[in-house]
Scaffold this active site. Sequence first.
Site, PDB file in Angstrom:
ATOM      1  N   ALA A  63       0.864  -1.183   0.000  1.00 35.04           N
ATOM      2  CA  ALA A  63       0.000   0.000   0.000  1.00 35.04           C
ATOM      3  C   ALA A  63       0.898   1.229   0.000  1.00 35.04           C
ATOM      4  O   ALA A  63       2.069   1.144   0.381  1.00 35.04           O
ATOM      5  CB  ALA A  63      -0.867  -0.018   1.248  1.00 35.04           C
ATOM      6  N   GLY A 102       0.398  -5.164   0.560  1.00 34.72           N
ATOM      7  CA  GLY A 102      -0.695  -5.117  -0.405  1.00 34.72           C
ATOM      8  C   GLY A 102      -0.271  -5.628  -1.776  1.00 34.72           C
ATOM      9  O   GLY A 102      -1.115  -6.089  -2.558  1.00 34.72           O
ATOM     10  N   GLU A 105      -0.602  -9.255  -1.510  1.00 34.69           N
ATOM     11  CA  GLU A 105      -2.047  -9.525  -1.421  1.00 34.69           C
ATOM     12  C   GLU A 105      -2.702  -9.434  -2.800  1.00 34.69           C
ATOM     13  O   GLU A 105      -3.589 -10.217  -3.127  1.00 34.69           O
ATOM     14  CB  GLU A 105      -2.696  -8.538  -0.441  1.00 34.69           C
ATOM     15  N   GLU A 125       3.546  -5.788   7.030  1.00 32.76           N
ATOM     16  CA  GLU A 125       2.690  -4.777   7.667  1.00 32.76           C
ATOM     17  C   GLU A 125       2.950  -4.648   9.161  1.00 32.76           C
ATOM     18  O   GLU A 125       2.878  -3.553   9.729  1.00 32.76           O
ATOM     19  CB  GLU A 125       1.202  -5.110   7.439  1.00 32.76           C
TER      20      GLU A 125
HETATM   21  C1  3H9 Z   1       0.278  -2.481   3.280  1.00 34.68           C
HETATM   22  O1  3H9 Z   1       0.570  -2.926   2.213  1.00 34.68           O
HETATM   23  C2  3H9 Z   1      -1.108  -2.544   3.847  1.00 34.68           C
HETATM   24  C3  3H9 Z   1      -2.006  -3.534   3.146  1.00 34.68           C
HETATM   25  O2  3H9 Z   1      -1.874  -4.818   3.718  1.00 34.68           O
HETATM   26  C4  3H9 Z   1      -3.470  -3.216   3.344  1.00 34.68           C
HETATM   27  C5  3H9 Z   1      -4.002  -2.003   2.706  1.00 34.68           C
HETATM   28  C6  3H9 Z   1      -5.475  -1.907   2.875  1.00 34.68           C
HETATM   29  N1  3H9 Z   1       4.695   3.401   0.096  1.00 34.68           N
HETATM   30  O3  3H9 Z   1      13.429   1.630   1.206  1.00 34.68           O
HETATM   31  P1  3H9 Z   1      13.901   2.359   0.001  1.00 34.68           P
HETATM   32  C7  3H9 Z   1       9.562   4.662  -0.889  1.00 34.68           C
HETATM   33  S1  3H9 Z   1       1.420  -1.696   4.248  1.00 34.68           S
HETATM   34  C8  3H9 Z   1       5.219   4.591  -0.246  1.00 34.68           C
HETATM   35  O4  3H9 Z   1      14.877   3.447   0.207  1.00 34.68           O
HETATM   36  P2  3H9 Z   1      15.034  -0.101  -0.966  1.00 34.68           P
HETATM   37  C9  3H9 Z   1      10.563   5.034   0.180  1.00 34.68           C
HETATM   38  O5  3H9 Z   1      10.020   5.945   1.099  1.00 34.68           O
HETATM   39  C10 3H9 Z   1       2.872  -1.614   3.244  1.00 34.68           C
HETATM   40  N2  3H9 Z   1       6.538   4.778  -0.446  1.00 34.68           N
HETATM   41  O6  3H9 Z   1      14.465   1.367  -1.106  1.00 34.68           O
HETATM   42  C11 3H9 Z   1      11.673   5.627  -0.651  1.00 34.68           C
HETATM   43  O7  3H9 Z   1      11.271   6.923  -1.020  1.00 34.68           O
HETATM   44  P3  3H9 Z   1      12.342   8.084  -1.181  1.00 34.68           P
HETATM   45  C12 3H9 Z   1       3.606  -2.905   3.199  1.00 34.68           C
HETATM   46  C13 3H9 Z   1       7.334   3.722  -0.320  1.00 34.68           C
HETATM   47  O8  3H9 Z   1      15.333  -0.570  -2.335  1.00 34.68           O
HETATM   48  C14 3H9 Z   1      11.652   4.762  -1.919  1.00 34.68           C
HETATM   49  O9  3H9 Z   1      10.351   4.162  -1.943  1.00 34.68           O
HETATM   50  N3  3H9 Z   1       4.840  -2.723   2.488  1.00 34.68           N
HETATM   51  C15 3H9 Z   1       6.840   2.465   0.039  1.00 34.68           C
HETATM   52  O10 3H9 Z   1      16.086  -0.149   0.085  1.00 34.68           O
HETATM   53  C16 3H9 Z   1      12.688   3.669  -1.933  1.00 34.68           C
HETATM   54  O11 3H9 Z   1      12.605   2.927  -0.722  1.00 34.68           O
HETATM   55  C17 3H9 Z   1       5.979  -2.369   3.121  1.00 34.68           C
HETATM   56  O12 3H9 Z   1       6.008  -2.216   4.308  1.00 34.68           O
HETATM   57  C18 3H9 Z   1       5.454   2.311   0.242  1.00 34.68           C
HETATM   58  N4  3H9 Z   1       4.914   1.118   0.546  1.00 34.68           N
HETATM   59  O13 3H9 Z   1      13.841  -0.988  -0.402  1.00 34.68           O
HETATM   60  C19 3H9 Z   1       7.197  -2.213   2.249  1.00 34.68           C
HETATM   61  N5  3H9 Z   1       7.880   1.584   0.109  1.00 34.68           N
HETATM   62  O14 3H9 Z   1      13.264   7.641  -2.274  1.00 34.68           O
HETATM   63  C20 3H9 Z   1       8.000  -1.034   2.688  1.00 34.68           C
HETATM   64  C21 3H9 Z   1       8.981   2.296  -0.205  1.00 34.68           C
HETATM   65  O15 3H9 Z   1      11.545   9.295  -1.468  1.00 34.68           O
HETATM   66  N6  3H9 Z   1       9.136  -0.806   1.830  1.00 34.68           N
HETATM   67  N7  3H9 Z   1       8.660   3.576  -0.460  1.00 34.68           N
HETATM   68  O16 3H9 Z   1      13.044   8.133   0.157  1.00 34.68           O
HETATM   69  C22 3H9 Z   1      10.279  -1.501   1.897  1.00 34.68           C
HETATM   70  O17 3H9 Z   1      10.425  -2.437   2.659  1.00 34.68           O
HETATM   71  C23 3H9 Z   1      11.416  -1.055   1.035  1.00 34.68           C
HETATM   72  O18 3H9 Z   1      11.170   0.279   0.664  1.00 34.68           O
HETATM   73  C24 3H9 Z   1      11.608  -1.886  -0.269  1.00 34.68           C
HETATM   74  C25 3H9 Z   1      12.687  -1.198  -1.142  1.00 34.68           C
HETATM   75  C26 3H9 Z   1      12.091  -3.294   0.121  1.00 34.68           C
HETATM   76  C27 3H9 Z   1      10.352  -1.970  -1.060  1.00 34.68           C
END
Ligand code: 3H9
Length: 697
Positions: A63, A102, A105, A125
């Site tokens: 999400a 998400g 999902e 999450e």
């Molecule tokens: C969810 O999904 C809820 C659902 O179950 C239900 C809904 C109803 N959103 O970490 P990085 C940005 S909860 C917005 O430096 P990496 C991050 O801020 C979500 N932005 O890179 C950064 O921005 P900036 C469940 C996001 O390669 C840029 O992307 N998902 C999101 O080291 C690069 O990120 C998670 O918890 C996001 N979801 O790692 C995943 N994710 O460049 C969370 C990232 O402006 N994310 N950004 O600073 C991660 O674990 C890591 O970011 C990922 C990439 C592994 C994806």
Amino acid sequence: MSEVVTYSREGKVGVITVDYPPVNALSHAVRTGLVAALEQGQKDSEAKVLLLVCAGRTFIAGADIREFGKPMQEPGLPAVVEQFENSDKPLVAAIHGTALGGGLETALGCHYRVALSSAKVGLPEVKLGLLPGAGGTQRLPRLAGAQKALEMITTGEFVAAKDALAFGIVDAVDEGNDVKAAGMAYAQKIADEGKPVRRVRDLTDKLAADKGSEVFEQFRVALEKKARGLFSPFKCVDAVEAAFNLPFPEGMKRERELFMECMGSPQRAGLVHSFFAERQASKVKGLPKDTPVRDVNSVGIIGAGTMGGGIAMNFANVGIPVTIVEMKQEALDKGLGIIRKNYENSARKGRITQKQVEDRMALITGSLNYDDFKDVDLVIEAVFENMAVKKEIFAKLDSVCKPGAILASNTSTLDIDEIASATKRPEDVVGMHFFSPANVMRLLENVRGSKTSDEVKATVMAVAKKIKKVGVLVGNCHGFVGNRMLHRRGAEALALVNEGATPQQVDKVLTDLGYPMGQFAMSDLAGIDVGYRIREELRNAGEKVAPSWLDKLAELNRFGQKSMAGVYKYEEGSRKPIPDPEVERIIEDFRKEQGIASREITDQEILERCMYVMVNEAAKILEEGIADRALDIDVIWIYGYGFPAYRGGPMFWADQIGLDVILAAVEKYRSEVGTEHWEPAPLLKQLVAEGKRFGDL
Ligand code: 3H9
């Protein structure tokens, strides 16, 4: 048609492509686009199978976290996933990078999943104080069973593609690196074989196998220990259990209720703040993005003690060769031996292989000669805290190291400018303050001196990332950000005990707040003798240092954990602090000696004095520009001192309490306690007057 999600057709395959950098997060635009593209695919009579694939570096990573806390715009993700699952045409998800939250999902709403072998999947999450809220808690157990689903959902850990295949989460793994090609090939196969839709919600065999199992209770019991103080992991178990006890539509409703409870919790707000703060900290204010970064392909370390050894491991872990220089062969052998032992312990626990132990050890070379630093790109000095010694070392480095080498000190308190003054290249000198144990703690407090060049600042921040640390750049002052604040808390904790609290009462207030250990347990870990030596040195130098019952402990050889007795006592083989009546007597005698009448001290007073004194100091740190932003301070405390991430860091926590409440208490303690550090920070006063918070700066 949406710009971030497109529909096209290739032969019999209708292709839905998400292209929303950086991580294809499920923003409102993506959700709307997915629904529109799906409808197009349904209507396209030539399309026999639909393929969901993402452009860029990753499949959907979840999400859009930036939308949390704001009003939700329809369509919500559960409805989007439901529409995907309802598709009459078989739907294939092709996964590369990370399919998270998400994102996974959405893939679970598809009928088949193929992943590149380099891909990972997960439901993280819980790390944001949430639970999977778009059917993850109901669909994952139908594929992977209760145990695996609980493991993944309560820890948030990612699973590699080949394991996901073994657990039944994906149907095929492709060894190539072209996700579109892999997806097309798989979709083509489904079309050619005339495979039907296969909806995860209709699968029941894994549910039948685990219904009524004891595994849910076992997870709850284990979480009491592992997830102390946390809210969402327990809700995750409730939601997964609902998959086994309720029909799918009701299970989805239950998941929604629990998800909304988590969404409304302050822990969710704190964890989301921590997530963004960590990423923001790497973008240094005033340092242009295109600042050149020097190559760091070899490192020198001075000192093979606990700190030097731990620092060396960080570099060897990522394949960078390290030369450690010590004064004596014996100390060098001892240090290298400890590094090997640490690696072997990791191998025993299955974290690394024996081959990795040997590979990493082969990257670490010991030496007794500074000349061996002549070709290295970065040298980190990690000897004991003594300015004269450090200056002597830096002068030597200046004469040995090649031009352009970065000269760093791991000092935790001392003046970087004074250290730099021992060289003819202060622009190459910087602080790199690692936290003990240096191979474990994620924080790297990089300290800029007044002459440190932008290039060197950018390089040490890049080095932090390379060695998988969280780097924060701060200014130069005694103790920098972290230890300067800690010092205030330490003095206050000591004063509270002098006035009548017990060490265990102070520590309990701090651990109840969520710290992994209290002030005094920490002193025992660091060594009571360390502070004692510093105080004695100051006294010998003629400075006025107040007497302390901690001095008496040191004089009785109660050095802390290493001597099995300090503020607490310890049992053989255990690190658990046990309150000791002997120490209570020592404290009582000290109070008598000093003429202090002991009084009852409430937990609230302990909390306020230990925490507000830090917040007040942090406001001064911000004002002086030692920290650029409040979020930098939050990150330092979360990754360097174990401040609970679910409270968002001390500054975010202070904003929740209310700065007016804190200022009033600071003013009260200034008149009651009277010491200079209770002088309210002008910035705190200003923010209160303007009705602002640290987060507004
Ligand atoms: C969810 O999904 C809820 C659902 O179950 C239900 C809904 C109803 N959103 O970490 P990085 C940005 S909860 C917005 O430096 P990496 C991050 O801020 C979500 N932005 O890179 C950064 O921005 P900036 C469940 C996001 O390669 C840029 O992307 N998902 C999101 O080291 C690069 O990120 C998670 O918890 C996001 N979801 O790692 C995943 N994710 O460049 C969370 C990232 O402006 N994310 N950004 O600073 C991660 O674990 C890591 O970011 C990922 C990439 C592994 C994806």
